[in-house]
Scaffold this motif. Structure first.
Motif, PDB file in Angstrom:
ATOM      1  N   ASP A 538       0.805  -1.215  -0.103  1.00 17.31           N
ATOM      2  CA  ASP A 538      -0.061  -0.100   0.055  1.00 17.31           C
ATOM      3  C   ASP A 538       0.760   1.181   0.010  1.00 17.31           C
ATOM      4  OD1 ASP A 538       1.006   0.291   2.635  1.00 17.31           O
ATOM      5  OD2 ASP A 538      -0.876  -0.166   3.417  1.00 17.31           O
ATOM      6  N   ALA A 539       0.340   2.289  -0.171  1.00 12.13           N
ATOM      7  CA  ALA A 539       0.944   3.749  -0.466  1.00 12.13           C
ATOM      8  C   ALA A 539       1.594   4.155   0.824  1.00 12.13           C
ATOM      9  CB  ALA A 539      -0.080   4.676  -0.833  1.00 12.13           C
ATOM     10  N   ASP A 540       1.253   3.851   1.905  1.00 12.23           N
ATOM     11  CA  ASP A 540       1.922   4.022   3.174  1.00 12.23           C
ATOM     12  C   ASP A 540       3.293   3.110   3.402  1.00 12.23           C
ATOM     13  OD1 ASP A 540       0.208   5.952   3.900  1.00 12.23           O
ATOM     14  OD2 ASP A 540      -0.942   4.671   5.252  1.00 12.23           O
ATOM     15  N   SER A 541       3.134   2.011   2.981  1.00 13.82           N
ATOM     16  CA  SER A 541       4.386   1.068   3.059  1.00 13.82           C
ATOM     17  C   SER A 541       5.403   1.499   2.069  1.00 13.82           C
ATOM     18  CB  SER A 541       3.885  -0.335   2.650  1.00 13.82           C
ATOM     19  OG  SER A 541       2.874  -0.684   3.842  1.00 13.82           O
ATOM     20  N   SER A 543       5.697   4.607   0.916  1.00 17.95           N
ATOM     21  CA  SER A 543       6.556   5.677   1.611  1.00 17.95           C
ATOM     22  C   SER A 543       7.474   5.641   2.655  1.00 17.95           C
ATOM     23  CB  SER A 543       5.235   6.808   1.985  1.00 17.95           C
ATOM     24  OG  SER A 543       5.749   7.990   2.586  1.00 17.95           O
ATOM     25  N   ALA A 544       6.999   4.614   3.489  1.00 19.09           N
ATOM     26  CA  ALA A 544       7.923   4.181   4.706  1.00 19.09           C
ATOM     27  C   ALA A 544       9.357   3.774   4.217  1.00 19.09           C
ATOM     28  CB  ALA A 544       7.105   3.437   5.634  1.00 19.09           C
ATOM     29  N   HIS A 559       7.179  -1.474   9.373  1.00 15.09           N
ATOM     30  CA  HIS A 559       5.874  -1.972   9.225  1.00 15.09           C
ATOM     31  C   HIS A 559       5.588  -1.911   7.816  1.00 15.09           C
ATOM     32  CE1 HIS A 559       1.343  -2.059   9.177  1.00 15.09           C
ATOM     33  NE2 HIS A 559       1.436  -3.216  10.054  1.00 15.09           N
ATOM     34  N   ASP A 602      -0.263  -7.761   6.636  1.00  9.58           N
ATOM     35  CA  ASP A 602       0.641  -6.984   7.049  1.00  9.58           C
ATOM     36  C   ASP A 602       1.670  -7.569   8.202  1.00  9.58           C
ATOM     37  OD1 ASP A 602      -1.363  -6.747   9.122  1.00  9.58           O
ATOM     38  OD2 ASP A 602      -0.231  -5.437  10.154  1.00  9.58           O
TER      39      ASP A 602
END
Length: 651
Positions: A538-541, A543-544, A559, A602
């Protein structure tokens, strides 16, 4: 090719060893011609029930049902340990599509079915094949939206096509009438009737140049069948002795072995422990080396020691051996069959603890033999996708390979690996030769000693180094010939042995100069690579990962969350790397890893940087590992490399 997954040797580690008629009929009354006992429960007029099986019942299974419009009827319904499910109340219009996912032996897979009304609705590899042949599409693509391809006529035609191709197998299983793959009685694990048919064949589905196909290979017999909608090529025949091969005793054997897993004392007890389940001539390789325990007593001691320590130091007492899935059987003399050897621990996790395991009959009873072959021989398929995530437009890179493991037994200098083409002629895939003296396995004979492209000329090529076991298939359509040979000629390779480096003097190992081995999965044709069940971050992953930084000597965590665009994949591990070149086991570029369960979407991975500082603009990769239901090892890499030119892949 830049695979860097952890080493996966399915075997006991050295440390541990040391210490799938018509729609009107689908879901209707059970067919009396199915043969065999047992079957799915009688169900009310508004519900469906049935059995999910691959020969053995599926383990840790979950069921999903859609109506004709794609609306969810039920989702995430637990399937019982015996493979049965019940009380699914039908809503919405028919036909209803069914998906069941879970473990079959070591592989996490999904099987599919379709029914038009309440009653029995089994889900097996043969119902998956039926759905594909009825629709002309891969079954997983039908699990959303409407399904105009599944009609009364198309289902009837698909069933007829399958029954015709399996006539020899059905007769051998005592099924002389019309087997309805959806509604006939099915008793998972009984090894008789419908369930016996599932034992006798391997059913695979795939796509080649946009055409969905079914492949059927025999486990008790010969031949290969390749089927597309309305077209069949090849035959499968069973051996004359197949009808007398009583497989029901396999459940007794594995139940007895499970009982010995209760405790250390239960395992070692002389009359009721693991020893009673072993063949007198049992033999098993000890870990990654070439040491072999020979005889029931030695193998019993080795297994009890393994169970006591496990792969990671955690005892396995209280675990159970899953009902075995069947591999190829040899009935020419003493019946001997390859079987899965998979544990389910007390937390419900499933883990393979051996590959190439076998059972044999001793005085009419099945006993555990251990290693099927006298030499370590393994063949497996690999596929990898790497996505660069730090550029405006994602950059994708795909690779595929075959991995061959040839144990470096004394005197063995060369091994030729060959396959059959559609005409049955043998064609060489690769040669493997000995690199030095103190090696555990032979190494690939490469074209140039640099890349991992195989030389098929036994006299021209170079060795690259020890423990070099992967054969890269060319990118693009050039590598499809080898793949199509597996589809049309069968999923077996032949290992031939030689005592000289020129591969000209045959060498016998326990009386045979060659052995046949089934490949664990087959790499896809190039056009199918993109549509494999890659996990999507996903987009958050994303970015992280791009912003991840960690000082040298420091600890932390990362994560990640993902979904599956093309159906679920049985993930089993994740790794975070800094330097990919140094991300092998023990390398300083490996920041952290952890095991995963197929149901995970996740994970938080603990990090420990044993190397130099990793800044946000430095190269980093998250690798997610899994295996398709067909047995192909998939590795999905997400890489950030701001220092590389735009449009290039991360290296």
């Amino acid at each position: 090719m830049r695979f860097f997954s952890p080493t996966r040797r399915f075997g006991l580690t050295a440390v541990a060893m040391a210490s799938l008629v018509m729609l009107a009929a689908c879901g209707g009354t059970d067919s009396a011609d199915a043969g065999g006992g047992g079957g799915s429960p009688v169900v009310p007029a508004t519900t469906i029930a049935g059995t999910v099986a691959v020969g053995a019942p599926i383990t840790n299974g979950r069921l999903r049902v859609l109506d004709a419009n794609g609306n969810v009827v039920v989702s995430d319904l637990a399937i019982a340990a015996d493979g049965t499910y019940a009380d699914v109340t039908l809503t919405g219009p028919a036909p209803y599509r069914i998906e069941a996912c879970g473990y079959a032996g070591p592989n996490y897979l999904c099987v599919y079915s379709v029914t038009s009304a309440a009653g029995t609705a089994n889900v097996t590899p043969l119902t998956s094949a039926m759905v594909l042949l009825a629709s002309g599409q891969s079954p997983d693509t039908l699990m959303s939206g409407s399904n105009p391809a599944l009609t009364t006529d198309s289902i009837a035609s698909a069933q007829d096509q399958l029954r015709t191709s399996l006539s020899s197998v059905l007769a051998s299983a005592g099924i002389t009438g019309t087997l309805d793959f959806v509604s006939s009685p099915l008793d998972a694990g009984s090894r008789t009737g419908y369930d016996g048919v599932l034992d006798a064949i391997g059913v695979s589905t795939g796509s080649d140049a946009g055409t969905a196909f079914v492949q059927i290979t025999p486990r008790i017999g010969e031949g290969n069948v390749y089927m597309t909608q309305g077209d069949t090529s090849g035959t499968v025949t069973t051996t004359a002795s197949a009808s007398s091969l009583q497989l029901g005793g396999l459940e007794t054997l594995f139940n007895n072995m499970t009982a010995s897993l209760a405790s250390a004392s239960a395992c070692s007890e002389t009359s009721t422990g693991i020893l009673r389940s072993l063949a007198p001539n049992a033999h098993m390789q000890l870990g990654d080396g070439n040491d072999v325990a020979r005889g029931a007593t030695a193998v019993a001691q080795g297994l009890c020691s393994f169970f006591a320590q496990g792969d990671n130091g955690t005892p396995m007492w209280g675990s159970r051996l899953m009902s075995p899935t069947l591999g190829r059987c040899d009935t020419s003399a003493t019946p001997t069959c390859r079987v899965s050897f998979v544990l389910q621990d007390t937390d419900g996790n499933v883990k393979p603890v051996g590959d190439g395991m076998a059972v044999t009959q001793v005085d009419g009873q099945w006993k555990f033999l251990g290693d099927l072959l006298p030499i370590s021989l393994h063949a497996a398929a690999k596929a990898q996708r790497t996505r660069r995530i730090d550029s405006t437009e994602p950059v994708f890179d795909y690779d595929r390979a075959l991995a061959f493991d040839v144990g470096a037994v004394s005197g063995l200098m060369c091994a030729q690996i060959s396959q059959r083409d559609s005409s049955g002629a043998a064609t060489t895939i690769a040669y493997f030769k000995r690199y030095g003296e103190n090696v555990q396995r032979l190494s690939l004979w490469t074209v140039d000693g640099w890349g991992n492209g195989a030389s098929t000329d036994r006299l021209v090529g170079q060795l690259r180094g020890p423990d070099d076991t992967w054969v890269a298939l060319p990118q693009g359509t050039d590598g499809d010939a080898v793949v199509r040979n597996f589809y049309r000629g069968g999923r077996t390779v032949t290992f031939s042995f030689f005592s000289d480096g020129d591969c000209s003097v045959p060498m016998a190992i326990e009386g045979q100069t060659s052995y046949d081995v089934d490949v664990n999965g087959v790499p896809p044709v190039w056009s199918a690579m993109e549509s494999l069940p890659w996990p999507e971050l996903d987009a958050d992953s994303v970015s992280a990962l791009r912003s991840l930084a960690i000082d040298g000597g420091a600890s932390g965590s990362f994560h990640a969350a993902w979904s599956f665009a093309h159906g679920p994949l049985g993930l089993d591990g994740a790794t975070v790397c800094a330097s990919r070149a140094d991300c092998g086991d023990g390398g300083n570029g490996r920041l952290g890893d952890r095991g995963l369960s197929p149901s995970a979407r996740d994970a938080t991975i603990s990090l420990s940087n044993r190397g130099s500082v990793v800044n946000a603009n430095d190269a980093k990769t998250l690798a997610l590992y899994g295996r398709t239901g067909d047995g192909v090892d998939l590795q999905s890499n997400y890489s950030s490399c701001p220092g590389a030119a735009a449009g290039e892949s991360c290296h």
